[in-house]
Scaffold this motif. Structure first.
Motif, PDB file in Angstrom:
ATOM      1  N   GLY A 168     -14.268 -11.742  24.590  1.00  0.00           N
ATOM      2  CA  GLY A 168     -15.323 -12.530  23.959  1.00  0.00           C
ATOM      3  C   GLY A 168     -15.400 -12.420  22.455  1.00  0.00           C
ATOM      4  N   TYR A 169     -14.456 -11.718  21.820  1.00  0.00           N
ATOM      5  CA  TYR A 169     -14.482 -11.598  20.359  1.00  0.00           C
ATOM      6  C   TYR A 169     -13.815 -12.810  19.722  1.00  0.00           C
ATOM      7  CZ  TYR A 169     -15.979  -6.794  21.009  1.00  0.00           C
ATOM      8  OH  TYR A 169     -16.687  -5.671  21.352  1.00  0.00           O
ATOM      9  N   ASP A 170     -14.403 -13.262  18.610  1.00  0.00           N
ATOM     10  CA  ASP A 170     -13.895 -14.454  17.914  1.00  0.00           C
ATOM     11  C   ASP A 170     -12.976 -14.119  16.749  1.00  0.00           C
ATOM     12  OD1 ASP A 170     -15.528 -16.717  19.220  1.00  0.00           O
ATOM     13  OD2 ASP A 170     -17.067 -15.258  18.667  1.00  0.00           O
ATOM     14  N   ASN A 171     -13.134 -12.943  16.181  1.00  0.00           N
ATOM     15  CA  ASN A 171     -12.322 -12.532  15.031  1.00  0.00           C
ATOM     16  C   ASN A 171     -11.849 -11.105  15.290  1.00  0.00           C
ATOM     17  OD1 ASN A 171     -11.207 -11.803  12.581  1.00  0.00           O
ATOM     18  ND2 ASN A 171     -12.906 -12.558  11.346  1.00  0.00           N
ATOM     19  N   VAL A 172     -10.625 -10.978  15.739  1.00  0.00           N
ATOM     20  CA  VAL A 172     -10.039  -9.663  16.006  1.00  0.00           C
ATOM     21  C   VAL A 172      -9.097  -9.353  14.850  1.00  0.00           C
ATOM     22  CG1 VAL A 172      -8.761  -8.238  17.638  1.00  0.00           C
ATOM     23  CG2 VAL A 172     -10.127 -10.177  18.475  1.00  0.00           C
ATOM     24  N   PHE A 173      -9.472  -8.403  13.992  1.00  0.00           N
ATOM     25  CA  PHE A 173      -8.686  -8.138  12.792  1.00  0.00           C
ATOM     26  C   PHE A 173      -8.042  -6.759  12.857  1.00  0.00           C
ATOM     27  CE2 PHE A 173     -13.185  -7.289  11.963  1.00  0.00           C
ATOM     28  CZ  PHE A 173     -13.171  -5.953  11.558  1.00  0.00           C
ATOM     29  N   GLY A 174      -6.804  -6.703  12.392  1.00  0.00           N
ATOM     30  CA  GLY A 174      -6.078  -5.443  12.355  1.00  0.00           C
ATOM     31  C   GLY A 174      -6.464  -4.628  11.135  1.00  0.00           C
ATOM     32  N   THR A 175      -6.851  -3.379  11.347  1.00  0.00           N
ATOM     33  CA  THR A 175      -7.216  -2.468  10.260  1.00  0.00           C
ATOM     34  C   THR A 175      -6.128  -1.413  10.117  1.00  0.00           C
ATOM     35  OG1 THR A 175      -9.582  -2.791  10.632  1.00  0.00           O
ATOM     36  CG2 THR A 175      -8.916  -0.816   9.423  1.00  0.00           C
ATOM     37  N   ARG A 176      -5.609  -1.275   8.912  1.00  0.00           N
ATOM     38  CA  ARG A 176      -4.451  -0.400   8.682  1.00  0.00           C
ATOM     39  C   ARG A 176      -4.871   1.066   8.599  1.00  0.00           C
ATOM     40  NH1 ARG A 176      -3.517  -4.317   3.644  1.00  0.00           N
ATOM     41  NH2 ARG A 176      -2.704  -6.155   4.734  1.00  0.00           N
ATOM     42  N   ARG A 177      -4.244   1.875   9.423  1.00  0.00           N
ATOM     43  CA  ARG A 177      -4.439   3.320   9.319  1.00  0.00           C
ATOM     44  C   ARG A 177      -3.397   3.923   8.383  1.00  0.00           C
ATOM     45  NH1 ARG A 177      -4.721   4.197  15.771  1.00  0.00           N
ATOM     46  NH2 ARG A 177      -2.622   3.353  15.431  1.00  0.00           N
ATOM     47  N   VAL A 178      -2.180   3.395   8.445  1.00  0.00           N
ATOM     48  CA  VAL A 178      -1.063   3.874   7.637  1.00  0.00           C
ATOM     49  C   VAL A 178      -0.394   2.663   7.002  1.00  0.00           C
ATOM     50  CG1 VAL A 178       1.158   5.079   7.646  1.00  0.00           C
ATOM     51  CG2 VAL A 178      -0.698   5.869   9.143  1.00  0.00           C
ATOM     52  N   ARG A 179      -0.022   2.785   5.722  1.00  0.00           N
ATOM     53  CA  ARG A 179       0.686   1.704   5.005  1.00  0.00           C
ATOM     54  C   ARG A 179       2.059   2.226   4.600  1.00  0.00           C
ATOM     55  NH1 ARG A 179      -3.358  -2.051   2.555  1.00  0.00           N
ATOM     56  NH2 ARG A 179      -1.706  -2.629   1.100  1.00  0.00           N
ATOM     57  N   ALA A 180       2.981   2.261   5.549  1.00  0.00           N
ATOM     58  CA  ALA A 180       4.313   2.801   5.297  1.00  0.00           C
ATOM     59  C   ALA A 180       5.106   1.858   4.389  1.00  0.00           C
ATOM     60  CB  ALA A 180       5.058   3.000   6.619  1.00  0.00           C
ATOM     61  N   GLY A 181       5.973   2.451   3.580  1.00  0.00           N
ATOM     62  CA  GLY A 181       6.853   1.669   2.724  1.00  0.00           C
ATOM     63  C   GLY A 181       6.216   1.153   1.448  1.00  0.00           C
ATOM     64  N   GLU A 182       5.003   1.603   1.122  1.00  0.00           N
ATOM     65  CA  GLU A 182       4.330   1.149  -0.091  1.00  0.00           C
ATOM     66  C   GLU A 182       4.109   2.334  -1.019  1.00  0.00           C
ATOM     67  OE1 GLU A 182       0.768  -0.849   0.932  1.00  0.00           O
ATOM     68  OE2 GLU A 182       1.762  -2.435   2.074  1.00  0.00           O
ATOM     69  N   SER A 183       4.179   2.082  -2.317  1.00  0.00           N
ATOM     70  CA  SER A 183       4.000   3.144  -3.296  1.00  0.00           C
ATOM     71  C   SER A 183       2.560   3.637  -3.297  1.00  0.00           C
ATOM     72  CB  SER A 183       4.373   2.635  -4.693  1.00  0.00           C
ATOM     73  OG  SER A 183       3.472   1.629  -5.115  1.00  0.00           O
ATOM     74  N   TRP A 184       2.373   4.847  -3.795  1.00  0.00           N
ATOM     75  CA  TRP A 184       1.019   5.411  -3.818  1.00  0.00           C
ATOM     76  C   TRP A 184       0.115   4.635  -4.773  1.00  0.00           C
ATOM     77  CZ3 TRP A 184      -1.318   7.158  -8.219  1.00  0.00           C
ATOM     78  CH2 TRP A 184      -0.502   7.394  -9.328  1.00  0.00           C
ATOM     79  N   ILE A 185       0.725   4.034  -5.803  1.00  0.00           N
ATOM     80  CA  ILE A 185      -0.068   3.235  -6.741  1.00  0.00           C
ATOM     81  C   ILE A 185      -0.642   2.011  -6.031  1.00  0.00           C
ATOM     82  CG2 ILE A 185       0.004   1.840  -8.837  1.00  0.00           C
ATOM     83  CD1 ILE A 185       2.107   3.691  -9.935  1.00  0.00           C
ATOM     84  N   LYS A 186       0.195   1.341  -5.235  1.00  0.00           N
ATOM     85  CA  LYS A 186      -0.258   0.151  -4.524  1.00  0.00           C
ATOM     86  C   LYS A 186      -1.291   0.517  -3.463  1.00  0.00           C
ATOM     87  CE  LYS A 186       1.473  -3.969  -2.191  1.00  0.00           C
ATOM     88  NZ  LYS A 186       2.678  -4.695  -1.704  1.00  0.00           N
ATOM     89  N   ARG A 187      -1.069   1.630  -2.766  1.00  0.00           N
ATOM     90  CA  ARG A 187      -2.038   2.052  -1.746  1.00  0.00           C
ATOM     91  C   ARG A 187      -3.386   2.403  -2.385  1.00  0.00           C
ATOM     92  NH1 ARG A 187       2.449   5.070   0.187  1.00  0.00           N
ATOM     93  NH2 ARG A 187       1.490   6.988  -0.613  1.00  0.00           N
ATOM     94  N   ALA A 188      -3.323   3.117  -3.522  1.00  0.00           N
ATOM     95  CA  ALA A 188      -4.567   3.494  -4.200  1.00  0.00           C
ATOM     96  C   ALA A 188      -5.290   2.268  -4.741  1.00  0.00           C
ATOM     97  CB  ALA A 188      -4.266   4.470  -5.336  1.00  0.00           C
ATOM     98  N   ALA A 189      -4.532   1.319  -5.297  1.00  0.00           N
ATOM     99  CA  ALA A 189      -5.147   0.104  -5.838  1.00  0.00           C
ATOM    100  C   ALA A 189      -5.795  -0.710  -4.728  1.00  0.00           C
ATOM    101  CB  ALA A 189      -4.104  -0.732  -6.572  1.00  0.00           C
TER     102      ALA A 189
END
Length: 338
Positions: free
Chosen positions: A115-136
């Motif tokens: 019955g959910y209308d908006n099922v969105f994925g929430t990231r626990r881990v962002r592999a392959g991205e620099s720490w600057i991009k993750r922090a930003a």
């Protein structure tokens, strides 16, 4: 009767990733019982071999369709173009770089069926991205979450499933400066998060540089918050109070101890400070005024150059109920039905 789900994939220069991603999407759709799945690719003005790759994918499966935009309009408008084609059933947005796993489609569909209308994925881990991009990214989501009245979940991108009624509501929002993450939250309805771990890109490198991410952040903040204008107001008020207090001090000092010639550095510091505050305020006003100027032009959001495929592509445009009757969200030029 089986549920209908269209996976919408916006791609720009992803010729290397798509052949590796497509079989995973098809396998994930086929693994869900009672689901009629199809795939729609949107080529956002790619300059590499993305379109020939999509032509091969479409020719090999009647469940797959593709549209090619007349030029590069940006990811937000490419997603809009894809969603505009989905007039029946639900839609699931998926990035073309393979960082969001299509294997989670079954879990998205399960929550949709609850019955959910908006099922969105929430990231626990962002592999392959620099720490600057993750922090930003983390900082941006926290800032806009506090500034905006519209609920925008943290660490959540475009990887989501929209039910038919959420999709129909989204079709009515035709603004040109589109911050899709905010629009998804603005339409409301029942929402739920699906935590997942994001993988590295299948191939190539990210198209989002730090400069593009900065502009993207400005787009999001100015689209869903007037807080910067209020900050400018408060900064101007604080400056005026400070200037008044300083003026009183100058008068009292001159009356009590005389008026020797004021120092040049002090005067220049005050002038530069006040000038900087004024320019900041004018810049903030200009950001909002520029968006009003773009909206007033009433230009179409995008143009479709070519359309191929069968069931994966709608031949018509979605209903615009509740939207301005003279604003067409998608114009089609040189359509080719395959």
């Amino acid at each position: 009767m089986s549920d209908l789900l269209t996976v919408v994939v916006a791609a720009c220069n992803e010729a290397e990733s798509l052949p590796r991603l497509h079989p995973r999407i098809i396998a994930a759709l086929e693994a869900v019982p009672g689901l009629q799945g199809r795939v729609l690719y949107v080529d956002d003005g790619s300059s590499d071999g993305t379109w020939p790759v999509l032509q091969r994918l479409v020719s090999g499966d009647v469940r797959v369709g593709a549209i090619r935009l007349s030029r590069n309009f940006g990811k937000e408008l490419a997603l809009t173009a894809g969603l505009d084609q989905v007039t029946t059933g639900a839609a699931l947005l998926l990035d073309a770089d393979g960082q969001d796993p299509p294997e989670l489609i079954a879990q998205f569909v399960a929550l949709w069926r609850e019955g959910y209308d908006n099922v969105f994925g929430t990231r626990r881990v962002r592999a392959g991205e620099s720490w600057i991009k993750r922090a930003a990214a983390a900082s941006f989501y926290r800032v806009i979450g506090r500034l905006s009245r519209t609920p925008i979940p943290a660490d959540t991108g475009d990887f989501r499933l929209l039910s038919p009624r959420a999709l129909a509501a989204l079709h009515q929002l035709r603004e040109r400066h589109r911050f899709m993450k905010g629009l998804f939250g603005w339409v409301g309805f029942r929402q739920v998060a699906l935590p997942y771990d994001r993988s590295p890109r299948l191939a190539g490198s990210s198209k989002f540089t730090l400069w593009k991410l900065w502009n993207f952040a400005l787009e999001g903040i100015t689209s869903f918050s007037t807080a910067p204008l209020r900050v400018a107001t408060y900064l101007g008020l604080f400056t005026a109070v400070f200037a008044l207090a300083f003026a009183v001090w100058v008068v009292v000092k001159a009356a009590l101890w005389g008026d020797p010639v004021a120092g040049w550095p002090t005067m220049m510091a005050v002038i530069l400070f006040l000038g900087g505050v004024q320019l900041i305020a004018l810049g903030l006003i200009g950001e909002y005024l520029g968006r009003l100027y773009d909206e007033a032009k009433l230009r179409p959001l995008y143009f479709v150059d070519t359309r191929i495929g069968g069931t994966g592509v709608s031949s018509g445009h979605p209903s615009r109920q509740g939207a301005s009757s003279h604003v067409d969200g998608a114009a089609t030029v040189g359509d080719e039905e395959g």
